[in-house]
Design an enzyme around this catalytic site. Structure first.
Site, PDB file in Angstrom:
ATOM      1  N   ARG A   1       3.482  -0.067  10.694  1.00  0.00           N
ATOM      2  CA  ARG A   1       3.738  -1.027  12.157  1.00  0.00           C
ATOM      3  C   ARG A   1       4.537  -0.367  13.026  1.00  0.00           C
ATOM      4  NH1 ARG A   1      -0.330  -3.013  10.421  1.00  0.00           N
ATOM      5  NH2 ARG A   1      -0.757  -5.303   9.746  1.00  0.00           N
TER       6      ARG A   1
ATOM      7  N   HIS B   1      -4.447   1.536  16.707  1.00  0.00           N
ATOM      8  CA  HIS B   1      -4.517   0.615  15.609  1.00  0.00           C
ATOM      9  C   HIS B   1      -5.975   0.633  14.682  1.00  0.00           C
ATOM     10  CE1 HIS B   1      -1.973  -2.581  13.467  1.00  0.00           C
ATOM     11  NE2 HIS B   1      -2.901  -2.131  12.868  1.00  0.00           N
TER      12      HIS B   1
HETATM   13  P1  NDP Z   1       1.809  -2.415  -0.088  1.00  0.00           P
HETATM   14  O1  NDP Z   1       2.266  -3.842  -0.059  1.00  0.00           O
HETATM   15  O2  NDP Z   1       0.711  -2.400  -1.330  1.00  0.00           O
HETATM   16  O3  NDP Z   1       3.176  -1.394  -0.449  1.00  0.00           O
HETATM   17  C1  NDP Z   1       4.161  -1.371   0.343  1.00  0.00           C
HETATM   18  C2  NDP Z   1       5.105  -0.085  -0.434  1.00  0.00           C
HETATM   19  O4  NDP Z   1       6.300  -0.046   0.436  1.00  0.00           O
HETATM   20  C3  NDP Z   1       5.459  -0.201  -1.669  1.00  0.00           C
HETATM   21  O5  NDP Z   1       5.691   1.017  -2.339  1.00  0.00           O
HETATM   22  C4  NDP Z   1       6.829  -1.014  -1.730  1.00  0.00           C
HETATM   23  O6  NDP Z   1       7.891  -0.485  -2.473  1.00  0.00           O
HETATM   24  C5  NDP Z   1       7.407  -0.332  -0.335  1.00  0.00           C
HETATM   25  N1  NDP Z   1       8.355  -0.960   0.378  1.00  0.00           N
HETATM   26  C6  NDP Z   1       8.322  -2.381   0.922  1.00  0.00           C
HETATM   27  N2  NDP Z   1       9.651  -2.668   1.442  1.00  0.00           N
HETATM   28  C7  NDP Z   1      10.340  -1.536   1.162  1.00  0.00           C
HETATM   29  C8  NDP Z   1      11.810  -1.419   1.449  1.00  0.00           C
HETATM   30  N3  NDP Z   1      12.789  -2.121   1.991  1.00  0.00           N
HETATM   31  N4  NDP Z   1      12.333  -0.231   0.878  1.00  0.00           N
HETATM   32  C9  NDP Z   1      11.508   0.986   0.526  1.00  0.00           C
HETATM   33  N5  NDP Z   1      10.215   0.698   0.173  1.00  0.00           N
HETATM   34  C10 NDP Z   1       9.517  -0.420   0.522  1.00  0.00           C
HETATM   35  O7  NDP Z   1       1.332  -1.976   1.253  1.00  0.00           O
HETATM   36  P2  NDP Z   1       0.072  -1.068   1.644  1.00  0.00           P
HETATM   37  O8  NDP Z   1       0.039   0.343   1.110  1.00  0.00           O
HETATM   38  O9  NDP Z   1      -1.259  -1.774   1.356  1.00  0.00           O
HETATM   39  O10 NDP Z   1       0.047  -1.068   3.254  1.00  0.00           O
HETATM   40  C11 NDP Z   1       1.210  -0.460   3.856  1.00  0.00           C
HETATM   41  C12 NDP Z   1       1.345  -0.907   5.230  1.00  0.00           C
HETATM   42  O11 NDP Z   1       0.100  -0.338   6.159  1.00  0.00           O
HETATM   43  C13 NDP Z   1       0.701  -2.433   5.519  1.00  0.00           C
HETATM   44  O12 NDP Z   1       1.786  -3.333   5.227  1.00  0.00           O
HETATM   45  C14 NDP Z   1       0.431  -2.444   6.859  1.00  0.00           C
HETATM   46  O13 NDP Z   1       1.659  -2.566   7.741  1.00  0.00           O
HETATM   47  C15 NDP Z   1      -0.102  -0.863   7.236  1.00  0.00           C
HETATM   48  N6  NDP Z   1      -1.251  -1.000   7.448  1.00  0.00           N
HETATM   49  C16 NDP Z   1      -1.838  -0.409   8.716  1.00  0.00           C
HETATM   50  C17 NDP Z   1      -3.231  -0.479   8.997  1.00  0.00           C
HETATM   51  C18 NDP Z   1      -3.700   0.357  10.129  1.00  0.00           C
HETATM   52  O14 NDP Z   1      -4.548   0.400  10.446  1.00  0.00           O
HETATM   53  N7  NDP Z   1      -2.777   1.023  10.873  1.00  0.00           N
HETATM   54  C19 NDP Z   1      -4.299  -0.665   8.043  1.00  0.00           C
HETATM   55  C20 NDP Z   1      -4.054  -1.300   6.628  1.00  0.00           C
HETATM   56  C21 NDP Z   1      -2.320  -1.536   6.566  1.00  0.00           C
HETATM   57  P3  NDP Z   1       7.469  -1.328  -4.291  1.00  0.00           P
HETATM   58  O15 NDP Z   1       6.402  -0.226  -4.563  1.00  0.00           O
HETATM   59  O16 NDP Z   1       8.801  -0.760  -4.748  1.00  0.00           O
HETATM   60  O17 NDP Z   1       6.943  -2.509  -4.129  1.00  0.00           O
END
Ligand code: NDP
Length: 319
Positions: free
Chosen positions: A234, A282
């Site tokens: 994002r 995007h």
């Molecule tokens: P998930 O919710 O499966 O995983 C999120 C990861 O980020 C986890 O490892 C989590 O840690 C970590 N995280 C969250 N908050 C923090 C923090 N404060 N500090 C450190 N680590 C943190 O997300 P996805 O992998 O499915 O997707 C990631 C993002 O990709 C989505 O939220 C979306 O915004 C973006 N996206 C973009 C697309 C595009 O076309 N450009 C398409 C699809 C998604 P933990 O493992 O400890 O929970």
């Protein structure tokens, strides 16, 4: 569950997305749940008849008066535009799509963008424009350090694919994770160290109150001089003005950006004209009807039987 052995699904599912093909989703859903009535958000409908929503970036007020809503399926992985809205009935579960094909599509984009830098392709693109045969000896993959911020459904898959290429891969998440061959770190206290080692930084975090603006000027400056940044998560995770400055003054060597603070990226934004920036609108990964409809149908059935849906988002955590 076989169609003949399960109870009929009551109520309708409303669809909203400006980007996804309604007919494809309607057909994919009805192939799995023939008795599910699908309604497009622009069609006349009785809000009380809507039990399920399949939505991506629905306008504020969209869910008003849908008093019988039992499930909202976010038509994608990032739920930041759904969590915290005020037009949702209290307590209605929100789920996200977790589809291996979506993770593979994302990993493909990340792999392309990372290898482009690891193999110095922007350098050769520039040399070609000058008509110059500019030999630069390839680096060994293990000499290139890639840091992946976010090791969730998408980030973990991308980290594994990068590792398969022989690159040195660091990962960073909120809670400790373990991925074969990937040096995993967690928590704020390790972020600066991870950044300081990254030749290529890949941002794959969800947008939450904790991660908004996480990559501010100071943290971007921790990256080694000449590092590249790839943001597929994002735009608001990164201070875009600072990023632009650092790309201009050479602290950052390049950026591949699929997401922006404002989308579409406004005409005239300096990023458009920068030679060391690659912009895509995007689409690093999208939900695929044929592969994701099954899990959505399962969740509709679960909810219609009073069961907890799978892949539920935790609104307090924000992802
Ligand atoms: P998930 O919710 O499966 O995983 C999120 C990861 O980020 C986890 O490892 C989590 O840690 C970590 N995280 C969250 N908050 C923090 C923090 N404060 N500090 C450190 N680590 C943190 O997300 P996805 O992998 O499915 O997707 C990631 C993002 O990709 C989505 O939220 C979306 O915004 C973006 N996206 C973009 C697309 C595009 O076309 N450009 C398409 C699809 C998604 P933990 O493992 O400890 O929970």
């Amino acid at each position: 569950m076989h169609a003949s052995s399960r109870p009929a699904v009551s109520g309708a599912m409303i669809f909203y997305s400006e980007f996804d093909d309604y007919a494809a989703w309607r057909d994919a859903m009805q192939a799995r749940l023939p008795d599910l009535r699908m309604v497009h958000g622009s069609e006349a409908h009785d809000p009380a008849s809507i039990h399920y929503a399949l939505a991506w970036k629905a306008p504020q007020g969209f869910f008003d008066r849908m008093k019988n809503l039992r499930l909202i399926v976010n038509l994608g992985a990032g739920v930041d535009s759904l969590v915290g809205r005020e037009d949702l009935p209290a307590g209605v579960p929100i789920t996200r799509i977790t589809d291996p094909n979506m993770a593979r599509m994302m990993a493909g984009y990340v792999l392309f963008a990372t290898l482009r830098y690891a193999r110095d392709i922007p350098y050769f693109e520039a040399a070609q424009r000058r008509g110059e045969w500019a030999y630069r000896h390839p680096r060994s993959p293990e000499d290139v350090c890639v840091a992946v911020l976010g090791l969730g459904e998408l980030g973990a898959c991308a980290a594994q694919e990068l590792r398969r290429q022989g690159l040195t891969v660091l990962g960073w998440s909120r809670s400790p994770r373990s991925i074969d061959g990937v040096e995993c770190h967690s928590g704020m206290e390790s972020l600066d160290t991870v950044l300081s080692r990254a030749d290529i930084l890949v941002v794959m975090l969800p947008l939450t109150p904790q991660t908004r603006g996480l990559l501010d000027r100071e943290r971007l400056q921790r990256l080694p001089r000449g590092a590249a940044l790839i943001n597929v998560a994002r735009g608001a995770l990164v201070d875009q003005a600072a990023l632009t400055d650092l790309l201009r003054n050479g602290h950052l060597g390049g950026a591949t950006l699929d997401v922006f603070e404002r989308e579409p990226l406004p005409i005239g934004d300096p990023l458009w004209a920068m030679d060391n920036v690659l912009i895509t609108p995007h689409l690093a990964s999208v939900a695929i009807p044929a592969s994701a409809a099954g899990q959505i149908a399962d969740n509709v059935l679960r909810v219609s039987q009073g069961l907890e849906p799978a892949n539920r988002v935790d609104p307090a955590r924000g992802y």
